[in-house]
Design a protein around this motif. Structure first.
Motif, short mmCIF file in Angstrom:
data_model
loop_
_atom_site.label_atom_id
_atom_site.label_comp_id
_atom_site.label_asym_id
_atom_site.label_seq_id
_atom_site.Cartn_x
_atom_site.Cartn_y
_atom_site.Cartn_z
N ARG A 210 0.83 -1.20 0.00
CA ARG A 210 0.00 0.00 0.00
C ARG A 210 0.87 1.26 0.00
NH1 ARG A 210 -2.34 -0.74 4.51
NH2 ARG A 210 -4.01 -2.07 3.72
N ARG A 211 1.95 1.22 0.79
CA ARG A 211 2.84 2.38 0.80
C ARG A 211 3.51 2.58 -0.56
NH1 ARG A 211 4.24 0.32 6.03
NH2 ARG A 211 6.03 -0.75 5.09
N ASP A 212 3.94 1.47 -1.17
CA ASP A 212 4.54 1.58 -2.51
C ASP A 212 3.55 2.11 -3.52
OD1 ASP A 212 6.83 0.58 -1.38
OD2 ASP A 212 6.49 -1.48 -2.06
N TRP A 213 2.29 1.60 -3.41
CA TRP A 213 1.26 2.05 -4.36
C TRP A 213 0.94 3.52 -4.16
CZ3 TRP A 213 -0.77 0.81 -8.76
CH2 TRP A 213 -2.00 1.33 -9.15
N SER A 214 0.89 3.96 -2.89
CA SER A 214 0.63 5.37 -2.62
C SER A 214 1.75 6.25 -3.17
CB SER A 214 0.45 5.59 -1.12
OG SER A 214 -0.63 4.87 -0.62
N ALA A 215 2.98 5.79 -2.97
CA ALA A 215 4.11 6.56 -3.50
C ALA A 215 4.06 6.60 -5.03
CB ALA A 215 5.42 5.94 -3.03
N MET A 216 3.70 5.47 -5.64
CA MET A 216 3.61 5.43 -7.10
C MET A 216 2.49 6.35 -7.59
SD MET A 216 2.98 2.11 -9.53
CE MET A 216 4.27 1.24 -8.62
N GLN A 217 1.35 6.31 -6.91
CA GLN A 217 0.24 7.20 -7.29
C GLN A 217 0.64 8.66 -7.14
OE1 GLN A 217 -3.09 5.85 -4.89
NE2 GLN A 217 -4.02 4.89 -6.68
N HIS A 218 1.34 8.96 -6.05
CA HIS A 218 1.78 10.34 -5.83
C HIS A 218 2.72 10.78 -6.95
CE1 HIS A 218 4.39 13.51 -4.08
NE2 HIS A 218 3.24 13.95 -3.57
N ASP A 219 3.66 9.91 -7.30
CA ASP A 219 4.59 10.25 -8.38
C ASP A 219 3.86 10.42 -9.70
OD1 ASP A 219 6.58 10.08 -6.51
OD2 ASP A 219 7.18 8.04 -7.04
N ASN A 220 2.90 9.50 -9.97
CA ASN A 220 2.14 9.61 -11.22
C ASN A 220 1.30 10.88 -11.24
OD1 ASN A 220 3.18 7.19 -12.12
ND2 ASN A 220 1.45 5.98 -11.37
N ALA A 221 0.70 11.21 -10.08
CA ALA A 221 -0.12 12.43 -10.02
C ALA A 221 0.74 13.67 -10.24
CB ALA A 221 -0.84 12.51 -8.67
N VAL A 222 1.92 13.67 -9.62
CA VAL A 222 2.82 14.82 -9.82
C VAL A 222 3.25 14.93 -11.27
CG1 VAL A 222 5.08 15.75 -9.21
CG2 VAL A 222 3.59 14.82 -7.42
N GLU A 223 3.57 13.76 -11.86
CA GLU A 223 3.99 13.77 -13.25
C GLU A 223 2.85 14.20 -14.17
OE1 GLU A 223 6.01 10.68 -16.51
OE2 GLU A 223 5.51 10.04 -14.45
N ALA A 224 1.63 13.67 -13.90
CA ALA A 224 0.48 14.06 -14.72
C ALA A 224 0.17 15.55 -14.56
CB ALA A 224 -0.74 13.22 -14.34
N LEU A 225 0.30 16.05 -13.32
CA LEU A 225 0.07 17.48 -13.11
C LEU A 225 1.11 18.34 -13.85
CD1 LEU A 225 -1.65 19.58 -11.65
CD2 LEU A 225 -0.14 19.37 -9.67
N ASP A 226 2.35 17.88 -13.83
CA ASP A 226 3.39 18.61 -14.57
C ASP A 226 3.09 18.60 -16.06
OD1 ASP A 226 4.69 19.17 -12.23
OD2 ASP A 226 6.09 17.48 -12.38
N ARG A 227 2.67 17.43 -16.57
CA ARG A 227 2.34 17.35 -17.99
C ARG A 227 1.14 18.24 -18.32
NH1 ARG A 227 2.79 10.83 -19.25
NH2 ARG A 227 5.06 10.65 -18.95
#
Length: 477
Positions: A210-227
């Motif tokens: 769950r922690r890994d998935w949350s970190a991955m989601q956070h990274d994806n969200a940050v990347e999607a927001l940057d895009r």
């Protein structure tokens, strides 16, 4: 915890109760057999002594002997013999001992050649009854012990099986609902301890995942927001560039058009033809700049929607003159239907959308027919633009809404367009909160439509039937 109320009785009925019933049945059978054996032993002993006494009397030709009776009574005291009697055939009676309560046994004595007589023996059965009562008492104690063991088995099942199972169920339920279970360390069987350790490990793995998935989601969200930010910045830059270029090109083009018109007055026939081509080129460039400026304004989101109530007739009258002029140039028969319907939305944006669709239909159906109609569809009014042009294949029906897309070669030169009309129309439809529908087949024409909500009843009654078109609407020249 909840299943315990159902599982415990079931386990007790399936596991403990059959053994308990079998043990009680065995105890009952043993008690019955033991009491029967005690009674048979007393009967056998008394019958044996009585038969021995009858044999002695038979040997003495049936003559009674007080000594024999006394000896039999003395020998039978161990077996609780309390009285021995001899009844002669002539009614005489010989006895030894005192009469009491008990069982009486009789045997017939028939010496040779003489009348029969009989002897009786009375045995005290009180010790027998005491022994039988003791057997039943011991049986009752054994049955009580069996019932106690059954109750202890039920308690043991509850504490050693059901409570660990309840903890396992709780842990699985928490894991299924993505929660961390809180497992206690109460003593349990080895199997349950291993199962508890496995569940604890599974919970730790799930928490780590769950922690890994949350970190991955956070990274994806940050990347999607940057895009998204980059895309929005690029869109704004493009819109600002197009608007700036269009604004700075518009003034020179207008000046060039006025200059060409001024020179055209005193020009020769050959020069007038040249100036006419110049004015056509200037007009094409102006239309392109207008289209690019419209797209930039729509992409920048600077157009505010102002919903009002209006009729289909008012919508049709917005650019009817301009569309009729285009239809005459393309030799197209233009037909209008359904002007009585009442709509609700931004009238200017809806009119611009209808103009783009109708202009596209006229350009694609030279010497053909174009129908512009309003039809009721449930709680909406559908605006349709239908033509009998060449039609559009299914594989191209999504591409035509992209910028600078024209399906037929040389269409830009023939129509004087650049493939921006449907791209503008698609953006206008999104601005209205609707979408553009398309139904088309090659060789059978095309039908474009969009839906607008009907005018609310309150606004419909408050609007005068003789109301004129809004003053802000322009009449195309």
């Amino acid at each position: 915890m909840e299943p315990r109320a159902h599982v415990l009785p079931r386990l007790f009925i399936d596991v403990v109760l059959p053994s308990t019933i079998a043990a009680l049945a065995l105890i009952l059978a043993l008690c019955v057999q033991q009491t029967h054996n005690l009674a048979e032993r007393v009967d056998a002993t008394a019958s044996l002594r009585l038969a021995r006494l009858a044999g002695e009397l038979d040997a003495t030709s049936g003559a009674p002997s007080q000594a024999a009776l006394d000896r039999t009574l003395q020998e039978g005291k161990e077996d609780r013999v309390v009285r021995v009697e001899w009844h002669g055939s002539d009614g005489t009676l010989w006895s030894s001992g005192t009469a009491g309560n008990g069982a009486t046994y009789r045997s017939e004595v028939q010496p040779h050649g003489s009348a029969s007589s009989w002897v009786s023996m009375q045995v005290d059965t009180h010790p027998l009854h005491q022994a039988q009562a003791m057997v039943w008492l011991l049986g009752a104690l054994c049955a009580t012990g069996v019932l106690v063991l059954a109750w202890l088995a039920r308690v043991s099942i509850r504490h050693r099986v059901l409570e660990p199972l309840s903890q396992v169920r709780y842990a699985v339920h928490e894991l299924v609902n993505a929660r961390h279970p809180q497992l206690d360390n109460t003593p349990a069987a080895t199997e349950f301890i291993e199962l508890r350790k496995s569940l604890q490990r599974l919970s730790e793995l799930q928490e780590e995942q769950r922690r890994d998935w949350s970190a991955m989601q956070h990274d994806n969200a940050v990347e999607a927001l940057d895009r998204l930010r980059q895309s929005q910045a690029a869109t704004r830059s493009k819109s600002q560039f197009i608007a700036l270029v269009s604004h700075h090109f518009r003034q020179p083009l207008q000046a060039l058009e006025l200059f060409a018109a001024g020179l055209d007055q005193n020009a020769s026939q050959e020069q007038q033809s040249l100036f006419q081509q110049m004015r056509g080129s200037i007009a094409s460039m102006t239309r392109l700049l207008d289209a690019l400026l419209e797209i930039s304004r729509l992409d920048a989101g600077v157009i505010a929607v102002k919903p009002v109530g209006f009729t289909a007739a008012e919508l049709f009258m917005r650019d009817r003159t301009s569309l009729n002029h285009e239809a005459v140039q393309q030799q197209v028969t233009l037909t209008w239907r359904g002007s009585r319907h009442q709509l609700h939305g931004d009238a200017d944006v809806a009119a611009s959308l209808l103009y783009q669709l109708a202009s596209n239909a006229i350009a694609n159906a030279p010497a053909g027919r174009v129908l512009i109609a309003a039809r009721r569809r449930g709680q909406s009014i559908r605006i349709e633009v239908r033509d009998n042009g060449p039609g559009i294949a299914v594989i191209h029906q999504q591409r035509i809404f992209e910028e600078f897309v024209q399906l037929q070669a040389g269409e830009s030169e023939r129509r004087g367009g650049y493939g921006l009309g449907l791209a503008i129309a698609e953006r206008l439809a999104r601005l209205l909160g609707t979408r553009i529908g398309l139904r088309s087949e090659p060789g059978r024409g095309s039908t474009f439509w969009f839906d607008l909500p009907r005018m609310p009843v309150m606004e419909r009654h408050s609007t005068s039937p003789q109301k004129q078109a809004p003053a802000t609407w322009r009449q195309a020249s």
